[in-house]
Design an enzyme around this catalytic site. Sequence first.
Site, short mmCIF file in Angstrom:
data_model
loop_
_atom_site.label_atom_id
_atom_site.label_comp_id
_atom_site.label_asym_id
_atom_site.label_seq_id
_atom_site.Cartn_x
_atom_site.Cartn_y
_atom_site.Cartn_z
N TYR A 141 0.87 -1.04 -0.01
CA TYR A 141 -0.28 0.30 0.00
C TYR A 141 0.82 1.56 -0.30
O TYR A 141 0.64 2.38 -0.39
CB TYR A 141 -1.24 -0.14 1.54
CG TYR A 141 -2.60 -0.63 1.27
CD1 TYR A 141 -1.58 -2.31 0.63
CD2 TYR A 141 -3.36 -0.41 1.77
CE1 TYR A 141 -3.18 -3.73 0.63
CE2 TYR A 141 -4.40 -0.92 0.67
CZ TYR A 141 -4.64 -2.25 0.62
OH TYR A 141 -5.57 -3.03 0.82
N LYS A 189 3.98 -15.04 3.22
CA LYS A 189 4.19 -16.02 2.27
C LYS A 189 6.04 -16.57 2.30
O LYS A 189 6.31 -15.96 1.49
CB LYS A 189 3.78 -15.38 0.93
CG LYS A 189 3.86 -16.38 -0.13
CD LYS A 189 3.54 -17.68 -0.20
CE LYS A 189 3.10 -18.25 -1.90
NZ LYS A 189 2.27 -19.21 -1.54
N ASP A 221 -1.92 -18.40 1.42
CA ASP A 221 -2.90 -19.09 0.68
C ASP A 221 -3.48 -20.48 1.03
O ASP A 221 -4.37 -20.78 1.44
CB ASP A 221 -2.15 -19.89 -0.36
CG ASP A 221 -0.80 -20.55 0.00
OD1 ASP A 221 -0.25 -20.50 0.70
OD2 ASP A 221 -0.41 -21.38 -1.15
N ASP A 245 -6.40 -7.22 4.09
CA ASP A 245 -7.14 -6.84 3.58
C ASP A 245 -8.10 -8.21 2.93
O ASP A 245 -9.34 -8.18 2.82
CB ASP A 245 -7.12 -5.88 2.83
CG ASP A 245 -8.09 -5.08 1.30
OD1 ASP A 245 -9.21 -5.08 2.63
OD2 ASP A 245 -7.96 -5.34 0.47
N ASP A 249 -12.20 -9.55 4.52
CA ASP A 249 -13.16 -9.64 3.74
C ASP A 249 -13.89 -11.51 3.89
O ASP A 249 -14.31 -11.96 3.70
CB ASP A 249 -12.71 -9.66 2.42
CG ASP A 249 -13.34 -7.65 2.40
OD1 ASP A 249 -13.32 -7.13 3.00
OD2 ASP A 249 -14.25 -7.88 1.34
#
Length: 369
Positions: A141, A189, A221, A245, A249
Site C-alpha cells: 500500500y 508467504k 494461501d 485486507d 473480507d
Amino acid sequence: MELKITVVAGDGIGPEVTREAVEILSTVAHLNGHKFTFVEERIGGVAIRQDGSPLPARTLAAALDSDAVLLGAVGGNEFNALPPDKRPEAGLLQLRQALGGYANLRPAVAYEPLSHNSPLRPEVTRGADILFVRELLGGLYFSQPRAWDRDAGMALNTMRYTRAEVVRVARVAFDLASKRRGKVTSVDKANVLEVSQLWRATVTEVAAEYPGVTIDHQYVDACAMHLMNTPRNFDVVLTENLFGDILSDEAAVITGSLGMLPSATIGGKVNLYEPVHGSAPDIAGTGKANPLGAILTAAMILRHSAGLEQDARAIEDAVANVLQRGYRTADLVRAGTHGEQPVTTREMGRLVYEALNEIIDRAQALHAV
Ligand code: IPM
Ligand code: MG
C-alpha cells in the site's frame, strides 16, 4: 468522560450507517453522563466533488485535533477510471498515514443464531471468534518505489517492511492474544518472499517475549483455506497489509456479511475507526445497508479511545441481543430461504438503541441496590 470525535461519513452507504453509530454513541453518553462531541467533515468522493481533494486540509486538521476519528466508507463508480492517487480511496490512505495508526484490529465473530446468509455449515462456524491484526501502514500500500509507466507497458509496486515495523505490530497482536485465548497465527508467504522471511523471523523473536502465548505460522494461501475449514482454530491472526485486507473480507463469510465487521486502528497519534465494508453504491439510500459493522465500530471507540470497556460491552451485548431475537438486515438473509422480512438500516439502529437502553438501565438498577 469527554470525547471529541471527528466523523467522516464519506460516500455511498457511509452516511447511513455512520448516523446509526453516532446515535448509539450519543445514547451511551446520555445514559452514562459522558460528554461526546461530534465534528462532521468530508472525505472521499464527496470531498473530491465539493473541495477538489479526497482529504481536504480542514478534514485532516479536525481529525488530528480529535480524540478519535469515525469513518463511514469511501469510493464510488464514477471514480473507477482514475489513477490511485486521485481516487476517493487516496483520501482514506492519506488519513491513515497522517494519523499514524499501524495496527488495524478487525474482529470477526459468528453471532448466534448463525446467519442464514453464511454458506458455511453451522457446525463449522459456531463459536468462531477471530481478531485480525492487520499491519496498516506498510507493505504494498505504501512502499516505494511505485509506478505505472504507460509507454513501457510496465507497472510496479513494492512490498517493503522493516524489522521495527514488524516488531511494533506483532507486540499489539501478542498483547491482545494474552488477554484472549493466548494464540497468535502469523500469516506470510515466507516460501517465496524475502519480506515474508523477515516478517516470520521477527515475529518469532517477539513471540519469545510472550511465553504465555502460542505462535503458529501459516502461509497466506493455506490460511485462506483453513479460515473456511476450521475458523474456530483461530484466535488472533497477525498479518501484513494486503494479506489482512484480503483475509478479513474472507472472514466476513463466517459472520454472514461484510456488513458485520468493525475495525479500529491504534498505535498512532489519533485512533481511526471504520467498518470493514465499502461504500456499496448499489444499495445506497435504499435502507438495505447493515449498520451493525458501524455500530460495533462505535463500541471499539469506547474500548480503545475512552477506556469505557463496560459501555463497549453494553453495545456489543445489545447487538447480540437484537440478532438473537431474529432481526436481520437484508445482507444477512439468504434470499428466499426463510421467508423473513429483513429490517431496514434505521430499524436495526432503533432495535440496538432499545436493547442498549435496557442493558444500561439494568446495570444501573443493579448498581443502585
Ligand atoms: C479496507 C478497504 C480499504 C483498504 C480501501 C477502501 C482502500 O478495502 O479497509 O479493507 O484496502 O484498506
Ligand atoms: Mg478491504
